[in-house]
Design a protein around this motif. Structure first.
Motif, PDB file in Angstrom:
ATOM      1  N   ASN A   1     -73.654  24.816   8.870  1.00  0.00           N
ATOM      2  CA  ASN A   1     -73.945  25.573   7.635  1.00  0.00           C
ATOM      3  C   ASN A   1     -74.999  26.496   8.111  1.00  0.00           C
ATOM      4  O   ASN A   1     -75.653  26.544   9.305  1.00  0.00           O
ATOM      5  N   VAL A   2     -75.397  27.163   6.745  1.00  0.00           N
ATOM      6  CA  VAL A   2     -76.697  28.239   6.936  1.00  0.00           C
ATOM      7  C   VAL A   2     -77.855  27.576   7.434  1.00  0.00           C
ATOM      8  O   VAL A   2     -78.693  28.349   7.918  1.00  0.00           O
TER       9      VAL A   2
ATOM     10  N   PRO B   1     -76.385  35.736   2.705  1.00  0.00           N
ATOM     11  CA  PRO B   1     -75.872  35.590   1.578  1.00  0.00           C
ATOM     12  C   PRO B   1     -75.965  34.317   0.644  1.00  0.00           C
ATOM     13  O   PRO B   1     -76.352  34.542  -0.673  1.00  0.00           O
ATOM     14  N   GLN B   2     -75.834  33.167   1.257  1.00  0.00           N
ATOM     15  CA  GLN B   2     -76.300  32.032   0.836  1.00  0.00           C
ATOM     16  C   GLN B   2     -77.596  31.897   0.347  1.00  0.00           C
ATOM     17  O   GLN B   2     -78.096  31.514  -0.815  1.00  0.00           O
TER      18      GLN B   2
ATOM     19  N   ILE C   1     -73.606  26.098  -0.797  1.00  0.00           N
ATOM     20  CA  ILE C   1     -72.380  25.928   0.256  1.00  0.00           C
ATOM     21  C   ILE C   1     -71.504  24.848  -0.364  1.00  0.00           C
ATOM     22  O   ILE C   1     -70.340  25.258  -0.235  1.00  0.00           O
ATOM     23  N   LYS C   2     -71.861  23.949  -1.147  1.00  0.00           N
ATOM     24  CA  LYS C   2     -70.693  23.155  -1.876  1.00  0.00           C
ATOM     25  C   LYS C   2     -69.894  24.014  -2.714  1.00  0.00           C
ATOM     26  O   LYS C   2     -68.681  23.687  -2.797  1.00  0.00           O
ATOM     27  N   GLU C   3     -70.473  24.792  -3.555  1.00  0.00           N
ATOM     28  CA  GLU C   3     -69.726  25.500  -4.445  1.00  0.00           C
ATOM     29  C   GLU C   3     -68.772  26.428  -3.698  1.00  0.00           C
ATOM     30  O   GLU C   3     -67.619  26.678  -4.096  1.00  0.00           O
ATOM     31  N   GLU C   4     -69.308  26.996  -2.400  1.00  0.00           N
ATOM     32  CA  GLU C   4     -68.114  28.000  -1.815  1.00  0.00           C
ATOM     33  C   GLU C   4     -67.234  26.946  -1.058  1.00  0.00           C
ATOM     34  O   GLU C   4     -66.045  27.579  -1.270  1.00  0.00           O
ATOM     35  N   GLU C   5     -67.539  25.823  -0.812  1.00  0.00           N
ATOM     36  CA  GLU C   5     -66.363  25.051  -0.252  1.00  0.00           C
ATOM     37  C   GLU C   5     -65.189  24.470  -1.154  1.00  0.00           C
ATOM     38  O   GLU C   5     -64.264  24.546  -1.070  1.00  0.00           O
ATOM     39  N   GLU C   6     -65.793  24.451  -2.265  1.00  0.00           N
ATOM     40  CA  GLU C   6     -65.109  23.805  -3.666  1.00  0.00           C
ATOM     41  C   GLU C   6     -64.115  25.156  -4.125  1.00  0.00           C
ATOM     42  O   GLU C   6     -62.818  25.128  -4.471  1.00  0.00           O
ATOM     43  N   ARG C   7     -64.576  26.327  -4.050  1.00  0.00           N
ATOM     44  CA  ARG C   7     -64.064  27.669  -4.377  1.00  0.00           C
ATOM     45  C   ARG C   7     -62.815  27.817  -3.600  1.00  0.00           C
ATOM     46  O   ARG C   7     -61.769  28.204  -3.847  1.00  0.00           O
TER      47      ARG C   7
END
Length: 125
Positions: free
Chosen positions: A2-3, A51-52, A108-114
């Motif tokens: 991850n980032v 970006p994160q 990161i969790k929100e992006e994975e969920e999206r």
């Protein structure tokens, strides 16, 4: 990955023997890096072009944002004069908490969920 990059920290924390030997080396390395001598915290060193990280910086409280910019101002002044802060003004290891990491992990969790919801296909019965 991850980032924040790869991390062996969970594995090291789970082993008492490894933790016993790695912790002094980690403290020595953190002191060697020199960011505490400038009054900075570890999360101040995050690459802001990511970006994160940019989104995480936007989620900081006004107080955290002010403290971060103040630390940068002090560090810039130290760099300009080519001298570290006096020893009593250095960032202490117990004050060096990860204030930005929880926000980055949430993003990161929100992006994975999206991504999961966007990749979902709807099928008719």
């Amino acid at each position: 990955m991850n980032v924040l990059g790869p991390s062996l920290a969970p594995y090291i924390r789970s082993s008492r023997t490894l933790k016993k030997y790695v912790t002094p080396v980690a403290h020595w390395y953190a002191d060697l890096m020199g960011y505490r001598k400038m009054g900075l915290k570890y999360d101040d060193l995050q690459v802001e072009e990511n970006p994160q990280v940019q989104r995480a910086l936007g989620r900081l409280t006004p107080r955290e944002t002010y403290e971060r910019s103040y630390r940068f101002k002090i560090a810039s002044n130290c760099d300009l004069h080519h001298k570290p802060l006096p020893k009593e003004q250095w960032s202490k290891p117990e004050d060096d908490k990860r204030y930005l990491q929880p926000h980055i992990l949430n993003i990161i969790k929100e992006e994975e969920e999206r991504f999961t919801w966007d990749a979902m296909t709807v099928q008719r019965k």
